[in-house]
Enzyme design. Structure first.
Site, PDB file in Angstrom:
ATOM      1  NE  ARG A 142       0.194  -1.234   6.114  1.00 26.38           N
ATOM      2  CZ  ARG A 142      -0.090  -0.593   4.991  1.00 26.38           C
ATOM      3  NH1 ARG A 142      -1.343  -0.549   4.570  1.00 26.38           N
ATOM      4  NH2 ARG A 142       0.854   0.000   4.291  1.00 26.38           N
ATOM      5  CG  HIS A 169      -4.846  -2.034  -0.065  1.00 27.81           C
ATOM      6  ND1 HIS A 169      -5.469  -2.059   1.165  1.00 27.81           N
ATOM      7  CD2 HIS A 169      -3.971  -0.971  -0.014  1.00 27.81           C
ATOM      8  CE1 HIS A 169      -5.015  -1.070   1.911  1.00 27.81           C
ATOM      9  NE2 HIS A 169      -4.100  -0.408   1.219  1.00 27.81           N
ATOM     10  CD  GLN A 172      -6.491   3.172  -0.552  1.00 24.90           C
ATOM     11  OE1 GLN A 172      -5.737   3.232   0.415  1.00 24.90           O
ATOM     12  NE2 GLN A 172      -7.169   4.226  -0.995  1.00 24.90           N
ATOM     13  CG  ASP A 260       0.352   1.642  -5.007  1.00 20.28           C
ATOM     14  OD1 ASP A 260       0.635   2.511  -4.161  1.00 20.28           O
ATOM     15  OD2 ASP A 260       0.347   0.422  -4.742  1.00 20.28           O
ATOM     16  CB  CYS A 300      -3.628   4.044  -2.331  1.00 19.54           C
ATOM     17  SG  CYS A 300      -2.068   3.191  -2.616  1.00 19.54           S
ATOM     18  NE  ARG A 328      -7.766   3.039   3.724  1.00 24.92           N
ATOM     19  CZ  ARG A 328      -6.515   2.598   3.880  1.00 24.92           C
ATOM     20  NH1 ARG A 328      -5.536   3.107   3.145  1.00 24.92           N
ATOM     21  NH2 ARG A 328      -6.250   1.651   4.746  1.00 24.92           N
TER      22      ARG A 328
END
Length: 347
Positions: A142, A169, A172, A260, A300, A328
């Site tokens: 990440r 991402h 996700q 987001d 998310c 997730r």
């Protein structure tokens, strides 16, 4: 979910784990080591959703649904394997779900913060990769830069998974599409997914999923905050149905409305400018009333309430935000299995 509902184990499962596993093996709804599907991405990197074919994505999502139904309970296909979790950015969902996911599949995860390894500062990224490949069986990063993941992948002979970068991402999006399929089924061709807000890594990855699944993807964003140009051009070349607009009316009738944060980690210096630019792009209950009657709202997380959305939206009957967060775990477990499922323990 009540606390009582969180503990549905039978006495056999709680007190006699070996017998419980035997019971599950005799139940056709549960998989056994002999009936597991073949891993479809064995040993490969996952830096982008486009590292999958549509068929591989279908298999991974089917596995995620199966895992969520509990059909993999008691099966430990990653026993003896280890996954290094590299975090340049803080995390709740990514860290917890990859760590717990490895544990549930029988493996082990270890967390490495940037303070400990100093990617590109304390130590070259290539040297970190060459060290980790000798100790662990996979790496999840990440990170700030997509290039860091490519450098790790180029120098490590073990799979590298993108847990988030400035560009994409993809992990996700696996959870997102698992959530969307729970509402609309597995054939999503022609379904309208509308993303509103910053044209960031989430927007780029939504365009990639439009390529893979046939959804109609609309990105609603202010001028100057569009998704990556090369991602858009690639989607056009591949014949994907992608619309880019700053017209808020494009939200009307959406099957999925997704947002987001406006200010991602590392963009704090732009906070005031961004808040002014995105004024009017906040997802509210009134906005949710304009999407399809059976439409859903996704985010998310974490949510910056008062900016891109409000608590009344994430708690709205059309919200699937916390189902999405749960997924997730299931989607990433499926990914881990299909990437690492054929690897032999080192010891």
């Amino acid at each position: 979910m009540t606390k009582a509902a969180r503990f549905p184990r039978t006495p056999a499962e709680a007190g006699q784990p070996q017998q419980a596993q035997a019971n599950m093996a005799n139940n056709p709804a549960h998989l056994t080591p002999e009936t597991l599907p073949a891993p479809v991405m064995a040993g490969r990197d996952f830096l982008s959703n486009l590292d999958m074919t549509p068929e591989e994505l279908r298999t991974v999502l089917d596995t995620a649904h199966s895992m969520k139904r509990g059909e993999w309970r008691g099966v430990k296909p990653l026993s003896g394997l280890s996954l290094a979790l590299i975090f340049e950015k803080a995390s709740l969902r990514t860290r917890t779900t990859f760590d717990v996911g490895m544990y549930q599949l029988g493996g082990h995860a270890l967390t490495l913060s940037n303070a400990e390894i100093g990617l590109g500062t304390r130590e070259r990224v290539s040297d970190v990769a060459r060290n980790l490949e000798r100790w662990v069986d996979g790496v999840m990063g990440r990170v700030y830069l997509q290039q860091t993941l490519h450098e790790l992948a180029d120098h490590a002979a073990i799979p590298v998974i993108n847990g988030l970068s400035d560009m994409l991402h993809p992990a996700q999006l696996l959870a997102d599409y698992q959530t969307i399929e729970e509402e609309f089924g597995t054939d999503l061709r022609g379904r309208r997914v509308v993303y509103i807000g910053d044209g960031n890594n989430l927007a780029n990855s939504h365009i990639h999923l439009g390529i893979l699944t046939g959804t109609d993807v609309t990105i609603v964003t202010p001028v100057g905050y569009e998704p990556n140009g090369s991602v858009l051009m690639d989607a056009v070349k591949r014949g994907a149905n992608v619309t880019l607009t700053n017209d808020l009316g494009a939200i009307e009738g959406a099957d999925v409305l997704y947002t987001d944060v406006w200010i991602s980690m590392g963009q704090e210096a732009e906070a005031d400018i961004r808040r002014r630019a995105f004024r009017g792009y906040q997802v509210t209950p009134a906005m949710l009333d304009t999407i399809a009657p059976d439409g859903i709202f996704l985010h998310c997380l974490p949510a910056h309430y008062g900016e891109e959305t409000v608590p009344e939206a994430t708690e709205h009957p059309k919200s699937r935000v916390f189902d999405q967060a749960e997924n997730r775990l299931h989607a990433q477990k499926a990914l881990l299995y299909h990437v690492m499922g054929e690897m032999a323990p080192r010891w």
